[in-house]
Design a protein around this motif. Sequence first.
Motif: not given
Length: 336
Positions: A55-57, A84-89, A97-106
């Motif tokens: 539901r969010f990025r 922080g909480v990174m979403g997925a796309t 359906r393919v899900t790409f996990q976001a990359f969190a910065m420090p």
Amino acid sequence: MRRHATVTSLSWIPSEAVEGMTKLGFESGFTHYDAPPPDTVAGAEDVEALRAHDRFRFANRLDAWIEAEDGRITAYGYGAASGGVMGATTVQAGPARVTFQAFAMPEIRHEPEVGDGWVRFVQTTGGRTGLPAPRRVRRKPYVQFRAPLVWTTLALTLHADGREEWEVVGASPFPRHWIYGPDGKLAGKVGLADFRRWWRSAFGRHSPWGDEESPALVTAAETALERRLSTRIMQGAEAPMFRRLERGGVLVREGEEGDDLYLLLDGVLRVEAQGRRLAEIGPGALLGERAGLEGGRRTATLTAVTPCRVAVVQAGLLDRAELEAVSRGHRREEPS
């Protein structure tokens, strides 16, 4: 006595927010826009549930506490839920359906600033969106497949007398950022989501991780009724017309005839009446209802503080009872 509070930002991609060739991926169903987040985000469990449903990025939860005695602060710190909480796309490729996990910065968590009876906490979280995206660069290999950076920088000030104050110190130009106050209710919005500027510049040194912040213009959240009616406007059988305003452009002038209704999709508008500046309003606000109630004449001038996008609908979309309810919800043209 220990006092504890949290401020949260949720960042998401609304419909019609993406421009250029990238929009084709959304319109074709390859990837998706996001439904508006809920009116209330009460705790970490709500954030995790929204993340699980894509539901969010990304989200930024600034959680902090102080201990106060006789008006003095004796201890303080960031809470365990802060971060922080990174979403997925998720993308659609044929039947798959393919899900790409976001990359969190420090995370950037500033040393708390302590004053006379108060402590101010500041935190930046964000990262790279989940789906790699090509963009041109000036050096070899001249194409880079890293997505731009997204972030919010939140501040929370806790006072020994129990007061709580939050602010958005900065945010990436895109996507849309909604802010939830210590009571968990939607309290503010970053007024402008600038996809083009984000796509071109939100890299490297042009971010908090490169020592460059992007100031954010925050407006108060519109009413819950306006949010419900905006869904009807954007998803109704009859599509609205759209207008764009450059900075300084006038949407309507006080005294003009007209009864169209306006839904502010993006940007910030200033409200002026009888020569006085009354308010600045942001995305999601429903405008122009007073003319429909008061003889078809505009009761205020609306001027673009930033570039704006507005949906235009006929006044007949709402009946008089709904217009009156909207008007009671904000009464923007009444001096305080």
